[in-house]
Design a protein around this motif. Structure first.
Motif, short mmCIF file in Angstrom:
data_model
loop_
_atom_site.label_atom_id
_atom_site.label_comp_id
_atom_site.label_asym_id
_atom_site.label_seq_id
_atom_site.Cartn_x
_atom_site.Cartn_y
_atom_site.Cartn_z
N ASN A 3 8.41 -36.59 95.76
CA ASN A 3 8.21 -36.10 94.40
C ASN A 3 8.26 -34.58 94.33
O ASN A 3 8.31 -34.01 93.24
CB ASN A 3 6.89 -36.62 93.83
CG ASN A 3 5.68 -36.15 94.63
OD1 ASN A 3 5.81 -35.57 95.70
ND2 ASN A 3 4.49 -36.42 94.11
N ARG A 4 8.26 -33.90 95.48
CA ARG A 4 8.39 -32.45 95.51
C ARG A 4 9.83 -31.99 95.74
O ARG A 4 10.11 -30.79 95.70
CB ARG A 4 7.49 -31.86 96.61
CG ARG A 4 6.01 -32.16 96.44
CD ARG A 4 5.21 -31.50 97.54
NE ARG A 4 3.79 -31.81 97.43
CZ ARG A 4 2.85 -31.37 98.28
NH1 ARG A 4 3.22 -30.59 99.29
NH2 ARG A 4 1.59 -31.71 98.11
N ARG A 278 14.55 -32.62 84.80
CA ARG A 278 13.81 -33.87 84.63
C ARG A 278 14.76 -35.00 84.26
O ARG A 278 15.57 -34.88 83.35
CB ARG A 278 12.76 -33.71 83.53
CG ARG A 278 11.66 -32.69 83.86
CD ARG A 278 10.67 -33.27 84.86
NE ARG A 278 9.55 -32.36 85.07
CZ ARG A 278 9.52 -31.43 86.03
NH1 ARG A 278 10.56 -31.30 86.84
NH2 ARG A 278 8.47 -30.64 86.16
N PRO A 280 13.55 -38.95 84.82
CA PRO A 280 12.68 -39.88 85.56
C PRO A 280 13.38 -41.11 86.11
O PRO A 280 13.14 -41.50 87.26
CB PRO A 280 11.61 -40.25 84.52
CG PRO A 280 11.61 -39.11 83.55
CD PRO A 280 13.02 -38.61 83.50
N ARG A 283 15.65 -40.02 88.98
CA ARG A 283 14.83 -39.64 90.14
C ARG A 283 14.29 -40.88 90.85
O ARG A 283 14.33 -40.97 92.08
CB ARG A 283 13.68 -38.74 89.69
CG ARG A 283 12.64 -38.50 90.77
CD ARG A 283 11.58 -37.53 90.36
NE ARG A 283 12.09 -36.16 90.43
CZ ARG A 283 12.14 -35.46 91.55
NH1 ARG A 283 11.71 -35.97 92.70
NH2 ARG A 283 12.61 -34.24 91.56
N GLY A 284 13.79 -41.82 90.11
CA GLY A 284 13.25 -43.02 90.73
C GLY A 284 14.30 -43.79 91.51
O GLY A 284 14.04 -44.26 92.63
N GLU A 287 15.12 -41.74 94.68
CA GLU A 287 14.02 -41.80 95.66
C GLU A 287 14.04 -43.13 96.41
O GLU A 287 13.77 -43.17 97.62
CB GLU A 287 12.69 -41.60 94.96
CG GLU A 287 12.43 -40.17 94.52
CD GLU A 287 11.09 -40.02 93.82
OE1 GLU A 287 10.43 -41.06 93.54
OE2 GLU A 287 10.69 -38.87 93.53
#
Length: 344
Positions: A3-4, A278, A280, A283-284, A287
């Motif tokens: 998350n960083r 951003r 989300p 990103r998810g 990841e």
């Protein structure tokens, strides 16, 4: 800790890992048919050779359809395409950009025609491998989270050069149609985010992510930068020379380098921008991919006899296999040297 990590880095890691796997697969599948031609990477197919068919295409039309420039002189010199009229004597400026105009016609060589048929099939095969290793639902979620760019983008990040600090440039042209492979969806979004970030940034994303970030507030030996950044020693040499010319870094005794106050300000600007992006859902999805180090590593194993499994590239490959996200660059730096995005 994911998350960083900046969104552009998660996207870069995914695209570069996918590209390396495609490049490895192309080398394994075509080495017996194309002889000793210099191997090229995915960006030189997506943004170049893909459009050069037997009927010929002009330089201007190629750029407009690809939405990016590419190393046409290199593709000529390495035996993938011919420049000018068939059967003509070797042109003045052979293997370089010298003498090329927007009306210059490009055609594939015999090897280029074979490669044009092989690349789409292999790109599709690698995407199928990812579905097997990561799961259909994971790849479907990733595809669904990759937004369509507001304006047409190239399928791979464009080549960058030290002349303007390794900034990305997109060329206007008509939007393409048809089904796009995962490699293209990743590349288009990464390019769009890069161009948006660099619009009024102090330094380009490749410089900020791969060089300024690695140096930070330390004094580092130049020889250590390639391994720490994941980009080639040639790219590091060009990047550090640029930083010193612009007053962003300074040479220190015994071939070391540190950032100047202006360089530290540029690093802060990169970090602020990187933290501000951003998305989300995207990103998810990313990841989920990069957290699977085992699945990423499985695609980075070079085939027998491939250049990535031999010196001087073996050490880098071993680092990638041991810990992909620790060894991959934080942003691709696609240079003219056959388009490699992974530091080789």
């Amino acid at each position: 800790m994911l998350n960083r990590i900046p969104l552009t880095t998660l996207l870069s890691w995914t695209w570069i890992a996918h590209t390396i796997e495609v490049d490895n697969a192309v080398e394994a599948a075509t080495s017996g048919r194309i002889g000793h031609h210099v191997r090229i990477s995915l960006p030189l197919w997506t943004n170049g050779l893909r459009y050069v068919d037997e009927g010929g295409i002009t330089v201007d039309e190629l750029h407009a359809r690809a939405h990016a420039a590419c190393n046409i002189g290199g593709l000529e010199r390495w035996g993938w395409l011919s420049v000018g009229e068939p059967g003509a004597e070797r042109r003045d400026g052979y293997g370089s950009h010298r003498g090329l105009t927007g009306d210059t016609v490009l055609r594939p060589t015999r090897a280029g025609s074979y490669a044009r048929r092989a690349w789409p099939r292999i790109v599709g095969e690698v995407e199928a491998r990812w579905r097997t290793r990561f799961g259909d639902d994971t790849i479907a979620a990733l595809r669904g989270a990759l937004p369509a760019p507001a304006t047409p983008m190239p399928w791979s990040p464009p080549e960058v050069a030290p002349a303007d600090g390794f900034r990305s440039h997109v060329i206007d042209g008509p939007a393409g149609d048809g089904e796009r492979p995962l490699a293209a969806l990743l590349g288009r979004v990464l390019t769009g985010l890069t161009v948006e970030d660099e619009r009024d940034a102090e330094v380009s994303l490749p410089l900020g992510a791969n060089v300024l970030r690695v140096i930070g507030s330390d004094v580092l030996r130049l020889r250590d930068l390639p391994a720490r950044s994941g980009i080639s020693k040639q790219a590091i040499a060009m990047a550090t020379n640029y930083l010193q010319r612009k007053g962003l870094a300074t040479a220190v005794a015994e071939r070391c380098i540190s950032l100047t106050p202006a360089g530290l300000d540029a690093l802060d600007d990169y970090r602020r921008r990187a933290a501000g992006t951003r998305a989300p859902a995207l990103r998810g999805a990313l990841e989920t991919i990069v957290a699977r180090a085992d699945a990423l590593s499985a695609g980075l194993v070079p085939p027998d006899g491939a250049w990535r499994g031999e010196r001087p590239y073996l050490a880098q490959t071993q680092s990638l296999l041991a810990d992909p996200t620790a060894a991959l660059p934080w942003h691709p730096m696609v240079l003219h040297r056959a388009g490699w995005p992974d530091g080789s």
